[in-house]
Design a protein around this motif. Structure first.
Motif, PDB file in Angstrom:
ATOM      1  N   ALA A 180       2.339  -3.153   5.695  1.00 16.31           N
ATOM      2  CA  ALA A 180       1.267  -3.827   6.432  1.00 16.31           C
ATOM      3  C   ALA A 180       0.070  -3.958   5.492  1.00 16.31           C
ATOM      4  O   ALA A 180      -0.319  -2.990   4.841  1.00 16.31           O
ATOM      5  CB  ALA A 180       0.900  -3.024   7.662  1.00 16.31           C
ATOM      6  N   THR A 181      -0.504  -5.159   5.413  1.00 15.74           N
ATOM      7  CA  THR A 181      -1.567  -5.386   4.430  1.00 15.74           C
ATOM      8  C   THR A 181      -2.936  -5.640   5.035  1.00 15.74           C
ATOM      9  O   THR A 181      -3.935  -5.546   4.328  1.00 15.74           O
ATOM     10  CB  THR A 181      -1.214  -6.570   3.510  1.00 15.74           C
ATOM     11  N   ALA A 182      -3.025  -5.967   6.310  1.00 14.26           N
ATOM     12  CA  ALA A 182      -4.319  -6.294   6.912  1.00 14.26           C
ATOM     13  C   ALA A 182      -5.224  -5.066   6.925  1.00 14.26           C
ATOM     14  O   ALA A 182      -4.811  -3.968   7.284  1.00 14.26           O
ATOM     15  CB  ALA A 182      -4.133  -6.818   8.336  1.00 14.26           C
ATOM     16  N   GLY A 183      -6.445  -5.256   6.477  1.00 14.05           N
ATOM     17  CA  GLY A 183      -7.426  -4.190   6.497  1.00 14.05           C
ATOM     18  C   GLY A 183      -7.295  -3.187   5.367  1.00 14.05           C
ATOM     19  O   GLY A 183      -7.950  -2.158   5.375  1.00 14.05           O
ATOM     20  N   ARG A 184      -6.465  -3.465   4.389  1.00 15.83           N
ATOM     21  CA  ARG A 184      -6.282  -2.546   3.258  1.00 15.83           C
ATOM     22  C   ARG A 184      -6.877  -3.151   1.996  1.00 15.83           C
ATOM     23  O   ARG A 184      -6.569  -4.276   1.652  1.00 15.83           O
ATOM     24  CB  ARG A 184      -4.810  -2.249   3.016  1.00 15.83           C
ATOM     25  N   ALA A 185      -7.697  -2.372   1.321  1.00 14.97           N
ATOM     26  CA  ALA A 185      -8.269  -2.819   0.054  1.00 14.97           C
ATOM     27  C   ALA A 185      -7.215  -2.766  -1.053  1.00 14.97           C
ATOM     28  O   ALA A 185      -7.173  -3.619  -1.923  1.00 14.97           O
ATOM     29  CB  ALA A 185      -9.464  -1.949  -0.321  1.00 14.97           C
ATOM     30  N   GLU A 186      -6.348  -1.754  -1.000  1.00 16.26           N
ATOM     31  CA  GLU A 186      -5.288  -1.591  -1.992  1.00 16.26           C
ATOM     32  C   GLU A 186      -3.957  -1.971  -1.372  1.00 16.26           C
ATOM     33  O   GLU A 186      -3.745  -1.806  -0.188  1.00 16.26           O
ATOM     34  CB  GLU A 186      -5.182  -0.130  -2.437  1.00 16.26           C
ATOM     35  N   ARG A 187      -3.075  -2.425  -2.216  1.00 20.42           N
ATOM     36  CA  ARG A 187      -1.720  -2.694  -1.762  1.00 20.42           C
ATOM     37  C   ARG A 187      -0.934  -1.397  -1.813  1.00 20.42           C
ATOM     38  O   ARG A 187      -1.101  -0.586  -2.709  1.00 20.42           O
ATOM     39  CB  ARG A 187      -1.036  -3.744  -2.647  1.00 20.42           C
ATOM     40  N   THR A 188      -0.075  -1.208  -0.830  1.00 21.62           N
ATOM     41  CA  THR A 188       0.760  -0.013  -0.789  1.00 21.62           C
ATOM     42  C   THR A 188       1.825  -0.125  -1.863  1.00 21.62           C
ATOM     43  O   THR A 188       2.459  -1.158  -1.996  1.00 21.62           O
ATOM     44  CB  THR A 188       1.441   0.122   0.589  1.00 21.62           C
ATOM     45  N   GLY A 189       2.001   0.933  -2.610  1.00 20.97           N
ATOM     46  CA  GLY A 189       3.003   0.916  -3.672  1.00 20.97           C
ATOM     47  C   GLY A 189       4.385   1.228  -3.165  1.00 20.97           C
ATOM     48  O   GLY A 189       4.640   2.322  -2.680  1.00 20.97           O
ATOM     49  N   SER A 190       5.280   0.263  -3.263  1.00 18.85           N
ATOM     50  CA  SER A 190       6.663   0.518  -2.889  1.00 18.85           C
ATOM     51  C   SER A 190       7.300   1.486  -3.867  1.00 18.85           C
ATOM     52  O   SER A 190       8.318   2.091  -3.569  1.00 18.85           O
ATOM     53  CB  SER A 190       7.449  -0.791  -2.836  1.00 18.85           C
ATOM     54  N   GLY A 191       6.678   1.662  -5.043  1.00 19.20           N
ATOM     55  CA  GLY A 191       7.184   2.591  -6.033  1.00 19.20           C
ATOM     56  C   GLY A 191       7.197   4.028  -5.561  1.00 19.20           C
ATOM     57  O   GLY A 191       7.901   4.862  -6.130  1.00 19.20           O
ATOM     58  N   LEU A 192       6.455   4.328  -4.512  1.00 21.91           N
ATOM     59  CA  LEU A 192       6.470   5.678  -3.968  1.00 21.91           C
ATOM     60  C   LEU A 192       7.863   6.078  -3.483  1.00 21.91           C
ATOM     61  O   LEU A 192       8.198   7.251  -3.422  1.00 21.91           O
ATOM     62  CB  LEU A 192       5.471   5.802  -2.812  1.00 21.91           C
TER      63      LEU A 192
END
Length: 61
Positions: A6-18
């Motif tokens: 989910a990207t709305a309201g996030r300054a950073e993109r979530t890393g799928s690399g986690l």
């Protein structure tokens, strides 16, 4: 693995690399334009369902 973020309201993109240490193959990030809590609402689920259906249709019969 398909990873939906989910990207709305996030300054950073979530890393799928986690997730990389926990899967043996690649991790494909697909961004969904909604808040995390809205991922199960009809619009985001429609988009997620479309992506999953595309991937399933690519599998050998």
């Amino acid at each position: 693995m398909l990873f939906f973020a989910a990207t709305a309201g996030r300054a950073e993109r979530t890393g799928s690399g986690l997730w990389s240490p926990y899967v043996s193959g690649d991790v494909e990030l697909r961004e969904i334009d909604c808040a995390h809590g809205a991922m199960t609402q009809p619009g985001p689920l429609r988009e997620i369902g479309r992506i999953v259906a595309e991937r399933l249709n690519e599998l050998p019969q």
